[in-house]
Design a protein around this motif. Structure first.
Motif, PDB file in Angstrom:
ATOM      1  N   VAL A   1      32.917  45.324  48.302  1.00  0.00           N
ATOM      2  CA  VAL A   1      34.266  45.860  48.479  1.00  0.00           C
ATOM      3  C   VAL A   1      35.157  45.385  47.334  1.00  0.00           C
ATOM      4  CG1 VAL A   1      36.221  46.119  50.049  1.00  0.00           C
ATOM      5  CG2 VAL A   1      33.931  45.717  50.984  1.00  0.00           C
ATOM      6  N   LEU A   2      35.766  46.320  46.617  1.00  0.00           N
ATOM      7  CA  LEU A   2      36.752  45.996  45.593  1.00  0.00           C
ATOM      8  C   LEU A   2      38.118  45.961  46.266  1.00  0.00           C
ATOM      9  CD1 LEU A   2      35.566  48.543  42.842  1.00  0.00           C
ATOM     10  CD2 LEU A   2      34.583  46.296  43.414  1.00  0.00           C
ATOM     11  N   ILE A   3      38.848  44.877  46.099  1.00  0.00           N
ATOM     12  CA  ILE A   3      40.137  44.732  46.771  1.00  0.00           C
ATOM     13  C   ILE A   3      41.222  44.521  45.728  1.00  0.00           C
ATOM     14  CG2 ILE A   3      41.484  43.359  48.400  1.00  0.00           C
ATOM     15  CD1 ILE A   3      38.969  42.794  49.928  1.00  0.00           C
ATOM     16  N   GLY A   4      42.168  45.439  45.686  1.00  0.00           N
ATOM     17  CA  GLY A   4      43.222  45.424  44.684  1.00  0.00           C
ATOM     18  C   GLY A   4      44.192  44.266  44.862  1.00  0.00           C
ATOM     19  N   GLY A   5      44.992  44.063  43.828  1.00  0.00           N
ATOM     20  CA  GLY A   5      46.007  43.020  43.867  1.00  0.00           C
ATOM     21  C   GLY A   5      45.957  42.149  42.630  1.00  0.00           C
ATOM     22  N   PHE A   6      47.095  41.551  42.338  1.00  0.00           N
ATOM     23  CA  PHE A   6      47.220  40.633  41.214  1.00  0.00           C
ATOM     24  C   PHE A   6      48.121  39.515  41.684  1.00  0.00           C
ATOM     25  CE2 PHE A   6      48.848  39.110  37.106  1.00  0.00           C
ATOM     26  CZ  PHE A   6      47.684  39.047  36.373  1.00  0.00           C
ATOM     27  N   GLY A   7      47.508  38.350  41.994  1.00  0.00           N
ATOM     28  CA  GLY A   7      48.291  37.345  42.701  1.00  0.00           C
ATOM     29  C   GLY A   7      48.548  37.866  44.105  1.00  0.00           C
ATOM     30  N   THR A   8      49.806  37.930  44.495  1.00  0.00           N
ATOM     31  CA  THR A   8      50.158  38.490  45.804  1.00  0.00           C
ATOM     32  C   THR A   8      50.777  39.878  45.685  1.00  0.00           C
ATOM     33  OG1 THR A   8      52.313  37.367  45.730  1.00  0.00           O
ATOM     34  CG2 THR A   8      50.499  36.194  46.805  1.00  0.00           C
ATOM     35  N   CYS A   9      50.728  40.471  44.494  1.00  0.00           N
ATOM     36  CA  CYS A   9      51.301  41.806  44.282  1.00  0.00           C
ATOM     37  C   CYS A   9      50.227  42.877  44.452  1.00  0.00           C
ATOM     38  CB  CYS A   9      51.882  41.923  42.867  1.00  0.00           C
ATOM     39  SG  CYS A   9      53.224  40.783  42.513  1.00  0.00           S
ATOM     40  N   GLY A  10      50.580  43.980  45.090  1.00  0.00           N
ATOM     41  CA  GLY A  10      49.671  45.110  45.198  1.00  0.00           C
ATOM     42  C   GLY A  10      48.460  44.855  46.064  1.00  0.00           C
ATOM     43  N   VAL A  11      48.593  43.993  47.055  1.00  0.00           N
ATOM     44  CA  VAL A  11      47.485  43.679  47.957  1.00  0.00           C
ATOM     45  C   VAL A  11      47.467  44.685  49.114  1.00  0.00           C
ATOM     46  CG1 VAL A  11      46.516  41.956  49.523  1.00  0.00           C
ATOM     47  CG2 VAL A  11      47.577  41.237  47.367  1.00  0.00           C
ATOM     48  N   PRO A  12      46.319  45.297  49.415  1.00  0.00           N
ATOM     49  CA  PRO A  12      46.225  46.232  50.542  1.00  0.00           C
ATOM     50  C   PRO A  12      46.201  45.471  51.865  1.00  0.00           C
ATOM     51  CG  PRO A  12      44.091  46.023  49.491  1.00  0.00           C
ATOM     52  CD  PRO A  12      45.053  45.224  48.659  1.00  0.00           C
TER      53      PRO A  12
ATOM     54  N   THR B   1      33.359  42.254  59.883  1.00  0.00           N
ATOM     55  CA  THR B   1      32.144  42.588  59.149  1.00  0.00           C
ATOM     56  C   THR B   1      31.803  41.459  58.176  1.00  0.00           C
ATOM     57  OG1 THR B   1      32.731  44.913  59.295  1.00  0.00           O
ATOM     58  CG2 THR B   1      31.006  44.328  57.727  1.00  0.00           C
ATOM     59  N   ARG B   2      30.545  40.994  58.202  1.00  0.00           N
ATOM     60  CA  ARG B   2      30.177  39.793  57.452  1.00  0.00           C
ATOM     61  C   ARG B   2      29.285  40.090  56.247  1.00  0.00           C
ATOM     62  NH1 ARG B   2      31.649  35.238  59.916  1.00  0.00           N
ATOM     63  NH2 ARG B   2      32.370  35.391  62.076  1.00  0.00           N
ATOM     64  N   ASN B   3      28.999  39.008  55.521  1.00  0.00           N
ATOM     65  CA  ASN B   3      28.113  39.042  54.351  1.00  0.00           C
ATOM     66  C   ASN B   3      28.591  40.020  53.285  1.00  0.00           C
ATOM     67  OD1 ASN B   3      26.240  37.116  55.400  1.00  0.00           O
ATOM     68  ND2 ASN B   3      25.393  38.719  56.720  1.00  0.00           N
ATOM     69  N   LEU B   4      29.889  40.072  53.096  1.00  0.00           N
ATOM     70  CA  LEU B   4      30.466  40.983  52.119  1.00  0.00           C
ATOM     71  C   LEU B   4      30.424  40.373  50.720  1.00  0.00           C
ATOM     72  CD1 LEU B   4      33.669  42.052  54.095  1.00  0.00           C
ATOM     73  CD2 LEU B   4      31.533  43.343  53.883  1.00  0.00           C
ATOM     74  N   THR B   5      30.242  41.232  49.726  1.00  0.00           N
ATOM     75  CA  THR B   5      30.517  40.867  48.337  1.00  0.00           C
ATOM     76  C   THR B   5      31.879  41.459  48.008  1.00  0.00           C
ATOM     77  OG1 THR B   5      28.207  40.802  47.648  1.00  0.00           O
ATOM     78  CG2 THR B   5      29.838  41.156  45.926  1.00  0.00           C
ATOM     79  N   VAL B   6      32.823  40.620  47.657  1.00  0.00           N
ATOM     80  CA  VAL B   6      34.187  41.061  47.378  1.00  0.00           C
ATOM     81  C   VAL B   6      34.510  40.809  45.919  1.00  0.00           C
ATOM     82  CG1 VAL B   6      36.640  40.613  47.820  1.00  0.00           C
ATOM     83  CG2 VAL B   6      35.035  40.787  49.732  1.00  0.00           C
ATOM     84  N   ALA B   7      35.023  41.832  45.252  1.00  0.00           N
ATOM     85  CA  ALA B   7      35.511  41.689  43.878  1.00  0.00           C
ATOM     86  C   ALA B   7      37.021  41.854  43.893  1.00  0.00           C
ATOM     87  CB  ALA B   7      34.865  42.725  42.966  1.00  0.00           C
ATOM     88  N   SER B   8      37.699  40.859  43.395  1.00  0.00           N
ATOM     89  CA  SER B   8      39.160  40.886  43.330  1.00  0.00           C
ATOM     90  C   SER B   8      39.590  39.969  42.201  1.00  0.00           C
ATOM     91  CB  SER B   8      39.762  40.411  44.661  1.00  0.00           C
ATOM     92  OG  SER B   8      41.165  40.600  44.692  1.00  0.00           O
ATOM     93  N   ASN B   9      40.764  40.207  41.665  1.00  0.00           N
ATOM     94  CA  ASN B   9      41.206  39.354  40.567  1.00  0.00           C
ATOM     95  C   ASN B   9      41.256  37.895  40.985  1.00  0.00           C
ATOM     96  OD1 ASN B   9      42.559  38.715  37.947  1.00  0.00           O
ATOM     97  ND2 ASN B   9      44.237  38.178  39.322  1.00  0.00           N
ATOM     98  N   ASN B  10      41.631  37.633  42.236  1.00  0.00           N
ATOM     99  CA  ASN B  10      41.781  36.270  42.714  1.00  0.00           C
ATOM    100  C   ASN B  10      41.460  36.219  44.213  1.00  0.00           C
ATOM    101  OD1 ASN B  10      44.597  37.686  42.424  1.00  0.00           O
ATOM    102  ND2 ASN B  10      44.737  36.379  44.230  1.00  0.00           N
TER     103      ASN B  10
END
Length: 233
Positions: free
Chosen positions: A21-32, A44-53
């Motif tokens: 799952v790609l999750i948007g945001g930069f710091g605390t800005c633009g977080v879904p 839901t478990r065992n996720l691979t998450v890509a996010s800036n932070n």
């Protein structure tokens, strides 16, 4: 095509165990925020998450970490979340650190159909371990693969029922590239407007990239904690 859904719960059931799952945001800005909240409730478990932070404690990706839903985190800046630090130091989570520009380019490349690219950034560091190296113009470059997700959760300022999106300021840093780099893209917006209300020249993400859209609610938008210093220093 009308891509509107009622809320995050209408689509979150698609996310399966082990998904990327790609999750948007930069710091605390633009977080879904609504989508993250719904994913925590679903569990839901065992996720691979890509996010800036990794978010901050109790917010954003930080909530997924605290719920122990993330198996692997792909990120750039990880210094603002103490719980993540604890998980990493105890080897309770797999971590892949990417230079910030490299992380963004990996997703942009995926959206453009480019399987991999060479970059000089990271050569000579742990980022380059196990990667192919080639020299261009007398400078060594490492080969980085594109990064594509099963899902992308993005947050925009405004959107319409066709999925066209407009981001505001810092929220544009990672959300637009993520919206091009996943098999199923869900956008939550602060304001869902009628068709024709968005200036076509100002649309940042064309609706063709978006599969579902809804108007979010109750955004917290916390401030990211800054560096602390002793009084009088």
């Amino acid at each position: 095509m009308d891509k509107r859904v009622a809320n995050a719960e209408a689509v979150i059931g698609r996310v399966h165990e082990g998904a990327t799952v790609l999750i948007g945001g930069f710091g605390t800005c633009g977080v879904p925020e609504n989508l993250v909240d719904a994913l925590v409730r679903q569990g839901t478990r065992n996720l691979t998450v890509a996010s800036n932070n990794p978010g901050i404690d109790g917010f954003g990706v930080g909530q997924l970490l605290e719920a122990r839903l993330i198996k692997k985190l792909i990120a750039s800046y990880v210094g603002a979340n103490r719980f993540f630090e604890k998980l990493a130091l105890n080897n309770e989570i797999e971590v892949e650190l990417n230079p910030q520009g490299t992380l963004a380019e990996r997703m942009r490349a995926a959206g453009a159909g480019i399987p991999a690219f060479f970059t000089p950034t990271g050569f000579g560091t742990m980022v380059a371990e196990g990667r192919e190296v080639r020299e261009f113009n007398g400078r060594p470059h490492i080969l980085m693969p594109a990064l594509r997700g099963d899902f992308a959760f993005v947050k925009a300022w405004k959107g319409d029922r066709w999925g066209n999106l407009v981001y505001r300021k810092t929220a544009r840093n990672f959300n637009p590239v993520m919206a091009t780099a996943a098999d199923y893209v869900v956008a939550e917006v602060e304001e869902l407007v009628d068709l024709g209300r968005l200036d076509p020249d100002l649309v940042h993400t064309p609706g063709i990239f978006v599969d579902a859209i809804f108007q979010g609610a109750k955004y917290r938008k916390p401030m990211e904690p800054g560096p602390k210093r002793k009084r009088g220093a």
